[in-house]
Design a protein around this motif. Sequence first.
Motif, PDB file in Angstrom:
ATOM      1  N   THR A   1       0.868  -1.178   0.000  1.00  0.00           N
ATOM      2  CA  THR A   1       0.000   0.000   0.000  1.00  0.00           C
ATOM      3  C   THR A   1       0.903   1.225   0.000  1.00  0.00           C
ATOM      4  O   THR A   1       1.782   1.357   0.846  1.00  0.00           O
ATOM      5  CB  THR A   1      -0.918   0.024   1.234  1.00  0.00           C
TER       6      THR A   1
ATOM      7  N   SER B   1       0.739   5.330   0.027  1.00  0.00           N
ATOM      8  CA  SER B   1       0.006   6.595   0.133  1.00  0.00           C
ATOM      9  C   SER B   1       0.753   7.628  -0.696  1.00  0.00           C
ATOM     10  O   SER B   1       1.776   8.162  -0.260  1.00  0.00           O
ATOM     11  CB  SER B   1      -0.083   7.040   1.597  1.00  0.00           C
TER      12      SER B   1
ATOM     13  N   ASN C   1      -1.890  -1.453  -3.776  1.00  0.00           N
ATOM     14  CA  ASN C   1      -2.953  -0.556  -3.329  1.00  0.00           C
ATOM     15  C   ASN C   1      -2.416   0.866  -3.277  1.00  0.00           C
ATOM     16  O   ASN C   1      -1.473   1.144  -2.537  1.00  0.00           O
ATOM     17  CB  ASN C   1      -3.449  -0.954  -1.934  1.00  0.00           C
TER      18      ASN C   1
ATOM     19  N   SER D   1      -3.027   4.652  -2.152  1.00  0.00           N
ATOM     20  CA  SER D   1      -3.845   5.305  -1.142  1.00  0.00           C
ATOM     21  C   SER D   1      -3.442   6.770  -1.033  1.00  0.00           C
ATOM     22  O   SER D   1      -2.665   7.279  -1.836  1.00  0.00           O
ATOM     23  CB  SER D   1      -3.687   4.567   0.198  1.00  0.00           C
TER      24      SER D   1
ATOM     25  N   GLU E   1      -5.928  11.857  -0.994  1.00  0.00           N
ATOM     26  CA  GLU E   1      -6.722  11.577  -2.183  1.00  0.00           C
ATOM     27  C   GLU E   1      -5.779  11.323  -3.354  1.00  0.00           C
ATOM     28  O   GLU E   1      -5.129  12.243  -3.861  1.00  0.00           O
ATOM     29  CB  GLU E   1      -7.659  12.747  -2.484  1.00  0.00           C
TER      30      GLU E   1
ATOM     31  N   PRO F   1      -8.572   3.782  -4.142  1.00  0.00           N
ATOM     32  CA  PRO F   1      -9.776   4.386  -3.566  1.00  0.00           C
ATOM     33  C   PRO F   1      -9.822   5.875  -3.890  1.00  0.00           C
ATOM     34  O   PRO F   1      -8.795   6.481  -4.243  1.00  0.00           O
ATOM     35  CB  PRO F   1      -9.590   4.161  -2.065  1.00  0.00           C
TER      36      PRO F   1
ATOM     37  N   HIS G   1       3.330  -0.895   4.116  1.00  0.00           N
ATOM     38  CA  HIS G   1       2.725   0.392   3.765  1.00  0.00           C
ATOM     39  C   HIS G   1       3.838   1.427   3.665  1.00  0.00           C
ATOM     40  O   HIS G   1       4.602   1.614   4.610  1.00  0.00           O
ATOM     41  CB  HIS G   1       1.717   0.805   4.853  1.00  0.00           C
TER      42      HIS G   1
ATOM     43  N   CYS H   1      -1.149   0.445   8.362  1.00  0.00           N
ATOM     44  CA  CYS H   1      -1.540   1.829   8.615  1.00  0.00           C
ATOM     45  C   CYS H   1      -2.126   2.020  10.005  1.00  0.00           C
ATOM     46  O   CYS H   1      -2.295   3.159  10.448  1.00  0.00           O
ATOM     47  CB  CYS H   1      -2.535   2.298   7.558  1.00  0.00           C
TER      48      CYS H   1
ATOM     49  N   ASN I   1      -7.388  -4.680   4.635  1.00  0.00           N
ATOM     50  CA  ASN I   1      -6.250  -4.925   3.756  1.00  0.00           C
ATOM     51  C   ASN I   1      -5.344  -6.022   4.316  1.00  0.00           C
ATOM     52  O   ASN I   1      -4.930  -6.949   3.606  1.00  0.00           O
ATOM     53  CB  ASN I   1      -5.482  -3.618   3.569  1.00  0.00           C
TER      54      ASN I   1
END
Length: 383
Positions: free
Chosen positions: A34, A36, A84, A86, A89, A115, A300, A311, A356
Motif C-alpha cells: 500500500t 500513500s 494498493n 492510497s 486523495e 480508492p 505500507h 496503517c 487490507n
Amino acid sequence: MNIRDYVTYLFPRTLQFRAARTGLLKPGNPLTLTYSVTAACQSKCKTCNIGLQYQAHPERKEADLRLDEIEKIFKSLEHIYFFNISGGEPFLRKDLPDIIDLACKYLRPGIIHIPTNAIASRAIRDLTVQCLEVMRRHDPKLPLTVKPSIDGIGRMHDEIRGVKGNFAQLEKTIAYLKEVEATYFNFHLELGTVVSRFNMGRLSEIEDYVHSLGVQSYRNEIAEQRAEFFNLQDPITPDAETYARLIHGFKKKILSGISKKRELTQVTEAFRLAYYDLAVRILGEGRQVIPCYGGISNVHINFDGEVWPCCVLGYSRPLGFLRESDYDFQQVWQSDRARSVRKYIKDRNCACPLANQAYSNILCSPLYLFKTFINFVKITIRS
C-alpha cells in the motif's frame, strides 16, 4: 485473484510468510504494497483527519515522494502482487499515471487498486483512463479497480465526508467510471462504505442504493482509530454487538443477490464473507483471532517514504525511512527495527480488523481459507 495465481504464486508465498513469522526464514518480498502517494485531501471526514492535518501543516505539502525517488524505491522492491494506491486523495497527484507506469515496470503487480473521495469527478475519470492506457502497454489484462467512497445517501454523505456537494460529485464520478468500465474490460468499479457511529443504522439503505446503480462490487469496512488518520481519540467505531448485528444482515443481503453477479464478483464475495466473520470476532474478542502477518505479507509506504507494517500502527511503529536508506527498500525491510516490530505483532500486542491486512491473514490461515471455500460452494449452489 484466480486459481492459477493462487497455486503457482500465492500459496507458496503464504508458506514462506508462515516460516518468516516463526523466524525460520527471513521475510521475502511482501505480497501487498500500500503506497500513500500524497498527504493532500479535500475531505474533512468525521472518521479521518488526514485532510485537516494537511491543511494545518504546510510542510506536508512539500513532502510527497518525487517520481525519481519512487523509481528507486520500486526498483529495490521488485515484484509484489497487490498494489494498493492510497492517500490522502490519490487523484490529486496529476502524475498518477507515471506512478502506475513505474509500478508496472518494476513491481509487476497482479492487481492495482485505487480508492477515491470522488470529489474531482472529471480528473478521476481522465486519470483513470490514462492509467489504463499505461497499463495496456505493459499488460493488457492487468486489472484496475477504483473504489469511490459512499458513507451515506445525499446530505448524510456530505456531512460525514465534510464537503458540501460531495454526494453530487460522487454520482457524477460513478457515472463517468461506469462509462470507463464499459470501454475497458480490465477496469472494475466498486463502491465502499466506512461503517461508523454516524451511519451504522443506514447500511442497508446505502447497499440498496449502490445496487440500484448497477454496481456489482460493494464492500464495507469498520471505522477504526488509526495513527494514520490522526483520530485515536475519536469515538467513531460501532460497538461489537451492533457491528455483529449489522454484518449479519449485510451478509444475508449479499447471498440473496449473489446469483445476479459475475463469476469474478462471486469469488470476491466469498472471500469478503470470511473477512466479515473474522472482523466481528476481532472486534468482539479484542485479540488476534488468527495470526497477523503485518510487516511480513504486507507493507505500507507513506507519502514521505516512511515504511510501516500497516496503517494502524503507522507512525507509532515505523520500520524505517526510505529517504534515510538511499531509497533501498530491502535495507529497511531486513533491519533490526523491522524485526523488532514484527516481534511486537507476533506477540499479539495489537489486534484490529484492518481489511487490507486481514485478507492476507486469511490467505495464510487454513481455517479461514477453508471458510472462504465453503462460502464459494454456497454461492455456487445459489447461482
